[in-house]
Scaffold this motif. Structure first.
Motif, mmCIF file in Angstrom:
data_model
loop_
_atom_site.group_PDB
_atom_site.id
_atom_site.type_symbol
_atom_site.label_atom_id
_atom_site.label_comp_id
_atom_site.label_asym_id
_atom_site.label_seq_id
_atom_site.Cartn_x
_atom_site.Cartn_y
_atom_site.Cartn_z
ATOM 1 N N LEU A 281 0.821 -1.214 0.000
ATOM 2 C CA LEU A 281 0.000 0.000 0.000
ATOM 3 C C LEU A 281 0.854 1.263 0.000
ATOM 4 C CD1 LEU A 281 -3.092 -0.750 2.263
ATOM 5 C CD2 LEU A 281 -2.730 -1.173 -0.162
ATOM 6 N N LYS A 282 2.068 1.188 0.504
ATOM 7 C CA LYS A 282 2.973 2.338 0.468
ATOM 8 C C LYS A 282 3.858 2.330 -0.765
ATOM 9 C CE LYS A 282 3.715 3.823 5.228
ATOM 10 N NZ LYS A 282 4.766 4.011 6.259
ATOM 11 N N ASN A 283 3.746 1.283 -1.559
ATOM 12 C CA ASN A 283 4.612 1.124 -2.716
ATOM 13 C C ASN A 283 3.777 1.067 -3.991
ATOM 14 O OD1 ASN A 283 6.093 -1.318 -4.479
ATOM 15 N ND2 ASN A 283 7.482 0.309 -3.824
ATOM 16 N N MET A 284 3.385 -0.099 -4.380
ATOM 17 C CA MET A 284 2.686 -0.275 -5.655
ATOM 18 C C MET A 284 1.343 0.449 -5.707
ATOM 19 S SD MET A 284 1.490 -3.889 -7.265
ATOM 20 C CE MET A 284 0.432 -3.968 -8.715
ATOM 21 N N ALA A 285 0.558 0.347 -4.627
ATOM 22 C CA ALA A 285 -0.802 0.900 -4.632
ATOM 23 C C ALA A 285 -0.877 2.345 -4.144
ATOM 24 C CB ALA A 285 -1.732 0.022 -3.787
ATOM 25 N N ILE A 286 0.277 2.952 -3.868
ATOM 26 C CA ILE A 286 0.261 4.321 -3.337
ATOM 27 C C ILE A 286 -0.298 5.304 -4.365
ATOM 28 C CG2 ILE A 286 2.589 5.008 -4.060
ATOM 29 C CD1 ILE A 286 1.022 5.659 -0.583
ATOM 30 N N HIS A 287 -0.091 5.012 -5.656
ATOM 31 C CA HIS A 287 -0.592 5.901 -6.703
ATOM 32 C C HIS A 287 -2.118 5.923 -6.706
ATOM 33 C CE1 HIS A 287 3.194 3.905 -7.892
ATOM 34 N NE2 HIS A 287 3.580 5.134 -8.190
ATOM 35 N N GLU A 288 -2.715 4.726 -6.555
ATOM 36 C CA GLU A 288 -4.175 4.653 -6.533
ATOM 37 C C GLU A 288 -4.733 5.308 -5.273
ATOM 38 O OE1 GLU A 288 -2.727 2.670 -9.632
ATOM 39 O OE2 GLU A 288 -2.169 2.074 -7.584
ATOM 40 N N LEU A 289 -4.057 5.130 -4.157
ATOM 41 C CA LEU A 289 -4.507 5.790 -2.925
ATOM 42 C C LEU A 289 -4.435 7.310 -3.061
ATOM 43 C CD1 LEU A 289 -2.976 3.566 -0.090
ATOM 44 C CD2 LEU A 289 -5.309 3.565 -0.993
ATOM 45 N N ALA A 290 -3.426 7.798 -3.766
ATOM 46 C CA ALA A 290 -3.328 9.242 -3.994
ATOM 47 C C ALA A 290 -4.509 9.746 -4.815
ATOM 48 C CB ALA A 290 -2.009 9.585 -4.691
ATOM 49 N N LEU A 291 -4.966 8.922 -5.765
ATOM 50 C CA LEU A 291 -6.163 9.298 -6.539
ATOM 51 C C LEU A 291 -7.377 9.384 -5.631
ATOM 52 C CD1 LEU A 291 -5.698 7.017 -9.679
ATOM 53 C CD2 LEU A 291 -5.260 9.470 -9.518
ATOM 54 N N PHE B 123 -9.426 12.824 -5.315
ATOM 55 C CA PHE B 123 -10.697 12.962 -6.032
ATOM 56 C C PHE B 123 -11.916 12.358 -5.338
ATOM 57 C CE2 PHE B 123 -7.438 12.650 -9.520
ATOM 58 C CZ PHE B 123 -7.457 14.005 -9.840
ATOM 59 N N TYR B 124 -11.697 11.597 -4.253
ATOM 60 C CA TYR B 124 -12.827 10.894 -3.631
ATOM 61 C C TYR B 124 -12.971 11.171 -2.140
ATOM 62 C CZ TYR B 124 -13.077 8.474 -8.088
ATOM 63 O OH TYR B 124 -13.195 8.199 -9.433
ATOM 64 N N ASP B 125 -12.377 12.258 -1.673
ATOM 65 C CA ASP B 125 -12.518 12.687 -0.274
ATOM 66 C C ASP B 125 -12.012 11.650 0.732
ATOM 67 O OD1 ASP B 125 -13.722 14.992 -1.192
ATOM 68 O OD2 ASP B 125 -15.768 14.276 -0.867
ATOM 69 N N VAL B 126 -11.107 10.784 0.308
ATOM 70 C CA VAL B 126 -10.611 9.760 1.218
ATOM 71 C C VAL B 126 -9.516 10.341 2.111
ATOM 72 C CG1 VAL B 126 -9.360 7.568 1.380
ATOM 73 C CG2 VAL B 126 -11.211 7.830 -0.269
ATOM 74 N N SER B 127 -9.706 10.185 3.393
ATOM 75 C CA SER B 127 -8.693 10.529 4.396
ATOM 76 C C SER B 127 -8.938 9.615 5.583
ATOM 77 C CB SER B 127 -8.799 12.000 4.827
ATOM 78 O OG SER B 127 -10.016 12.226 5.534
ATOM 79 N N VAL B 128 -7.962 9.533 6.468
ATOM 80 C CA VAL B 128 -8.129 8.671 7.642
ATOM 81 C C VAL B 128 -9.374 9.070 8.425
ATOM 82 C CG1 VAL B 128 -7.121 8.029 9.854
ATOM 83 C CG2 VAL B 128 -5.681 8.111 7.818
ATOM 84 N N ASP B 129 -9.599 10.367 8.591
ATOM 85 C CA ASP B 129 -10.739 10.835 9.380
ATOM 86 C C ASP B 129 -12.072 10.646 8.664
ATOM 87 O OD1 ASP B 129 -9.038 11.615 11.413
ATOM 88 O OD2 ASP B 129 -8.862 13.673 10.683
ATOM 89 N N ASP C 182 -1.188 12.872 3.360
ATOM 90 C CA ASP C 182 -2.481 12.250 3.652
ATOM 91 C C ASP C 182 -2.573 10.849 3.052
ATOM 92 O OD1 ASP C 182 -3.367 14.408 5.097
ATOM 93 O OD2 ASP C 182 -4.504 15.307 3.440
ATOM 94 N N THR C 183 -1.968 10.662 1.876
ATOM 95 C CA THR C 183 -1.981 9.359 1.226
ATOM 96 C C THR C 183 -1.188 8.339 2.035
ATOM 97 O OG1 THR C 183 -2.193 10.389 -0.956
ATOM 98 C CG2 THR C 183 -1.427 8.108 -0.891
ATOM 99 N N LEU C 184 -0.032 8.740 2.529
ATOM 100 C CA LEU C 184 0.765 7.837 3.367
ATOM 101 C C LEU C 184 0.028 7.490 4.657
ATOM 102 C CD1 LEU C 184 4.321 9.359 2.876
ATOM 103 C CD2 LEU C 184 3.570 7.078 2.178
ATOM 104 N N LYS C 185 -0.682 8.455 5.210
ATOM 105 C CA LYS C 185 -1.483 8.186 6.421
ATOM 106 C C LYS C 185 -2.560 7.156 6.129
ATOM 107 C CE LYS C 185 -0.909 12.713 8.669
ATOM 108 N NZ LYS C 185 -1.608 13.967 9.080
ATOM 109 N N VAL C 186 -3.213 7.285 4.972
ATOM 110 C CA VAL C 186 -4.247 6.326 4.583
ATOM 111 C C VAL C 186 -3.640 4.937 4.412
ATOM 112 C CG1 VAL C 186 -5.836 5.657 2.724
ATOM 113 C CG2 VAL C 186 -5.800 8.016 3.554
ATOM 114 N N ALA C 187 -2.471 4.848 3.768
ATOM 115 C CA ALA C 187 -1.803 3.561 3.575
ATOM 116 C C ALA C 187 -1.479 2.906 4.914
ATOM 117 C CB ALA C 187 -0.531 3.746 2.748
#
Length: 212
Positions: A45-55, A59-65, A195-200
């Motif tokens: 999630l911090k490597n290969m899928a980090i790009h998708e998490l950044a999307l 664009f989709y209001d995703v954050s840990v909170d 924020d993306t790294l926090k989500v990962a």
């Protein structure tokens, strides 16, 4: 390009659902995946899928909170513990698929497969769950370029070639920003990256637990 076209199509279809799919071309063997797990010890999630998490963050209001729920697709997903070249064991996903629902009412899915091949893509499904749109990276326009680069640099990882046009776009936009100071359009900021790294970090133990 595939992200823009997918989002544009989804906006025309009320109740649609987007899935971002990322593939790598590792051999599906303990030796190949063990080397991958050790070399990318930060985890998928911090490597290969980090790009998708950044999307998702962009664009989709995703954050840990703002995450209401995350559900792993257990039929698709796989979590393994394998020895790397050093002999030390590493636990990671060799493939993972999950759906996130946010507290603000958005829903989006991500799938990543270390052994899924060289093409990544995004899909749009209608309200009944039927896939109605799929756009690949690379698309037909870029495949000739990918073939030329693969021939020229046969030992490089294939995903460098499929992402080559996007790397150029990002570099051009960042270079323009350094010259004129205008925001780099469509380029993730440091804030989005954090924020993306926090989500990962938030998702990894939850998904691992769901797959035990």
């Amino acid at each position: 390009k595939y992200v823009r076209k997918t989002r544009e199509f989804a906006e025309t279809l009320p109740g649609s659902h987007v899935t971002f799919v990322s593939n790598n071309a590792y051999e599906n063997t303990p030796e190949s995946l063990g080397e991958c797990f050790e070399r990318n010890a930060e985890g998928m999630l911090k490597n290969m899928a980090i790009h998708e998490l950044a999307l998702l963050v962009s664009f989709y209001d995703v954050s840990v909170d703002n995450i209401e729920s995350v559900v792993a697709d257990k039929e698709f997903s796989s979590l393994q513990t394998l020895p790397g070249p050093s002999g030390k064991e590493f636990t990671d996903f060799d493939k993972i698929k999950f759906t996130i629902k946010t507290k603000t009412g958005k829903e989006v899915s991500v799938a990543a497969d270390r052994c899924g091949g060289t093409d990544s893509y995004a899909t749009v499904s209608d309200s009944d769950g039927k896939e109605v749109f799929r756009y690949y990276m690379p698309d037909e326009e870029d495949r000739k370029m990918v073939e030329e680069l693969t021939s020229k640099y046969p030992t490089a990882m294939p995903y460098f070639f499929t992402q080559h046009p996007d790397y150029i776009t990002v570099k051009e936009r960042v270079a323009k920003h350094t010259v004129d100071g205008a925001p780099a359009e469509g380029v993730a900021t440091i804030g989005i990256a954090v924020d993306t790294l926090k989500v990962a970090e938030y998702l990894t133990p939850i998904l691992q637990e769901q797959l035990k």
